[in-house]
Design a protein around this motif. Structure first.
Motif, PDB file in Angstrom:
ATOM      1  N   ALA A  81       0.885  -1.165   0.000  1.00  0.00           N
ATOM      2  CA  ALA A  81       0.000   0.000   0.000  1.00  0.00           C
ATOM      3  C   ALA A  81       0.918   1.209   0.000  1.00  0.00           C
ATOM      4  O   ALA A  81       1.483   1.561   1.033  1.00  0.00           O
ATOM      5  CB  ALA A  81      -0.927  -0.014   1.207  1.00  0.00           C
ATOM      6  N   GLY A  82       1.117   1.800  -1.166  1.00  0.00           N
ATOM      7  CA  GLY A  82       2.040   2.916  -1.269  1.00  0.00           C
ATOM      8  C   GLY A  82       2.080   3.456  -2.680  1.00  0.00           C
ATOM      9  O   GLY A  82       1.133   3.295  -3.446  1.00  0.00           O
ATOM     10  N   SER A  83       3.199   4.077  -3.011  1.00  0.00           N
ATOM     11  CA  SER A  83       3.331   4.742  -4.295  1.00  0.00           C
ATOM     12  C   SER A  83       4.275   3.971  -5.223  1.00  0.00           C
ATOM     13  O   SER A  83       5.337   3.522  -4.798  1.00  0.00           O
ATOM     14  CB  SER A  83       3.877   6.156  -4.061  1.00  0.00           C
ATOM     15  OG  SER A  83       3.949   6.855  -5.262  1.00  0.00           O
ATOM     16  N   LYS A  87       2.190   6.963  -8.398  1.00  0.00           N
ATOM     17  CA  LYS A  87       0.767   6.615  -8.357  1.00  0.00           C
ATOM     18  C   LYS A  87       0.479   5.777  -7.121  1.00  0.00           C
ATOM     19  O   LYS A  87       1.226   4.844  -6.808  1.00  0.00           O
ATOM     20  CB  LYS A  87       0.362   5.794  -9.592  1.00  0.00           C
ATOM     21  CG  LYS A  87       0.673   6.440 -10.908  1.00  0.00           C
ATOM     22  CD  LYS A  87      -0.297   7.545 -11.212  1.00  0.00           C
ATOM     23  CE  LYS A  87       0.020   8.076 -12.616  1.00  0.00           C
ATOM     24  NZ  LYS A  87      -0.765   9.179 -12.985  1.00  0.00           N
ATOM     25  N   PRO A  88      -0.636   6.067  -6.413  1.00  0.00           N
ATOM     26  CA  PRO A  88      -0.992   5.255  -5.244  1.00  0.00           C
ATOM     27  C   PRO A  88      -1.544   3.887  -5.656  1.00  0.00           C
ATOM     28  O   PRO A  88      -2.455   3.802  -6.476  1.00  0.00           O
ATOM     29  CB  PRO A  88      -2.044   6.098  -4.534  1.00  0.00           C
ATOM     30  CG  PRO A  88      -2.650   6.947  -5.604  1.00  0.00           C
ATOM     31  CD  PRO A  88      -1.569   7.169  -6.627  1.00  0.00           C
ATOM     32  N   VAL A  89      -0.968   2.832  -5.088  1.00  0.00           N
ATOM     33  CA  VAL A  89      -1.294   1.453  -5.468  1.00  0.00           C
ATOM     34  C   VAL A  89      -1.531   0.616  -4.217  1.00  0.00           C
ATOM     35  O   VAL A  89      -0.857   0.797  -3.195  1.00  0.00           O
ATOM     36  CB  VAL A  89      -0.134   0.828  -6.286  1.00  0.00           C
ATOM     37  CG1 VAL A  89      -0.402  -0.640  -6.594  1.00  0.00           C
ATOM     38  CG2 VAL A  89       0.119   1.613  -7.558  1.00  0.00           C
ATOM     39  N   VAL A  90      -2.470  -0.323  -4.320  1.00  0.00           N
ATOM     40  CA  VAL A  90      -2.693  -1.332  -3.279  1.00  0.00           C
ATOM     41  C   VAL A  90      -2.622  -2.692  -3.958  1.00  0.00           C
ATOM     42  O   VAL A  90      -3.195  -2.882  -5.037  1.00  0.00           O
ATOM     43  CB  VAL A  90      -4.059  -1.155  -2.579  1.00  0.00           C
ATOM     44  CG1 VAL A  90      -4.303  -2.276  -1.576  1.00  0.00           C
ATOM     45  CG2 VAL A  90      -4.157   0.203  -1.890  1.00  0.00           C
ATOM     46  N   SER A  91      -1.912  -3.637  -3.331  1.00  0.00           N
ATOM     47  CA  SER A  91      -1.828  -5.015  -3.838  1.00  0.00           C
ATOM     48  C   SER A  91      -2.204  -5.978  -2.726  1.00  0.00           C
ATOM     49  O   SER A  91      -1.793  -5.800  -1.580  1.00  0.00           O
ATOM     50  CB  SER A  91      -0.410  -5.339  -4.313  1.00  0.00           C
ATOM     51  OG  SER A  91      -0.062  -4.550  -5.422  1.00  0.00           O
ATOM     52  N   GLU A 103      -5.180   0.578  -8.824  1.00  0.00           N
ATOM     53  CA  GLU A 103      -4.443   1.831  -9.037  1.00  0.00           C
ATOM     54  C   GLU A 103      -5.310   2.812  -9.803  1.00  0.00           C
ATOM     55  O   GLU A 103      -5.992   2.390 -10.735  1.00  0.00           O
ATOM     56  CB  GLU A 103      -3.162   1.503  -9.819  1.00  0.00           C
ATOM     57  CG  GLU A 103      -2.231   2.652 -10.055  1.00  0.00           C
ATOM     58  CD  GLU A 103      -2.411   3.328 -11.406  1.00  0.00           C
ATOM     59  OE1 GLU A 103      -2.375   4.570 -11.435  1.00  0.00           O
ATOM     60  OE2 GLU A 103      -2.606   2.634 -12.407  1.00  0.00           O
ATOM     61  N   PRO A 104      -5.380   4.060  -9.462  1.00  0.00           N
ATOM     62  CA  PRO A 104      -4.803   4.750  -8.309  1.00  0.00           C
ATOM     63  C   PRO A 104      -5.755   4.719  -7.108  1.00  0.00           C
ATOM     64  O   PRO A 104      -6.903   5.143  -7.214  1.00  0.00           O
ATOM     65  CB  PRO A 104      -4.634   6.180  -8.825  1.00  0.00           C
ATOM     66  CG  PRO A 104      -5.749   6.363  -9.821  1.00  0.00           C
ATOM     67  CD  PRO A 104      -6.016   4.988 -10.407  1.00  0.00           C
ATOM     68  N   VAL A 105      -5.295   4.212  -6.020  1.00  0.00           N
ATOM     69  CA  VAL A 105      -6.103   4.078  -4.803  1.00  0.00           C
ATOM     70  C   VAL A 105      -5.346   4.649  -3.623  1.00  0.00           C
ATOM     71  O   VAL A 105      -4.232   4.211  -3.322  1.00  0.00           O
ATOM     72  CB  VAL A 105      -6.468   2.601  -4.535  1.00  0.00           C
ATOM     73  CG1 VAL A 105      -7.199   2.451  -3.220  1.00  0.00           C
ATOM     74  CG2 VAL A 105      -7.293   2.040  -5.681  1.00  0.00           C
TER      75      VAL A 105
END
Length: 168
Positions: A81-83, A87-91, A103-105
């Motif tokens: 959970a980061g950049s 772009k802000p991304v969650v996996s 993305e972008p979250v």
């Protein structure tokens, strides 16, 4: 995964067959849901390149308003959970070796958080390249292989039932 559909109408002797072959995980589709509710409109479909190094679209873009909650598509553990590249991304890692990415979250979860299907991961931010309006890029992969995420949430097959009355 191979999907076979066969319709038989014995009174008129018709058989229709359909076979689809799509690379998806060995997961039950009922274990997965859309990352946006209600079911969103697909802006850009999955487009797997012939070779990993060729251009393609390794996920789907889903239309949504900025700030909309983004949900975990299945049970799992947040692994990032980061950049990434600004772009802000969650996996999220899921059982069976699958990883979903969003993305972008702007994340409301942190790495290590266990989530259930439908858990809010964060809110949709603007700025996904390739979308004229705000959209969510949703991807699924197993190892290094990108898969079509919509194959995990397709609706159930149509089942024909007999209708009372005279046969035609």
């Amino acid at each position: 995964m191979n999907i076979r559909l066969a319709l038989r109408a014995s009174s008129i002797g018709v058989v229709v067959g359909l076979s689809l072959s799509t690379a998806v995980a060995s997961a039950a589709p009922s274990d997965f849901t859309w990352p946006l509710q209600p079911k969103p409109r697909i802006v850009t479909p999955f487009d797997r390149p012939d070779q990993n190094w060729l251009p393609g679209h390794r996920g789907v873009d889903l239309a949504a308003d900025e700030g909309r909650p983004v949900l975990a598509v299945a049970d799992g553990t947040v692994v990032f959970a980061g950049s990434v590249a600004g772009k802000p991304v969650v996996s999220v890692d899921h059982p069976g070796g699958l990883r979903s990415t969003y993305e972008p979250v702007t994340a409301s979860v942190t790495a290590g958080t266990r989530v259930r299907r439908g858990t809010v991961l964060g809110s949709l931010a603007s700025g996904h390249d390739g979308c004229s309006s705000t959209c969510l890029h949703w991807g699924i992969r197993r190892g290094r292989e990108y898969l079509d995420p919509t194959a995990l949430v397709r609706t159930r097959p149509i089942r024909l039932k007999p209708v009372d009355g005279p046969s035609r």
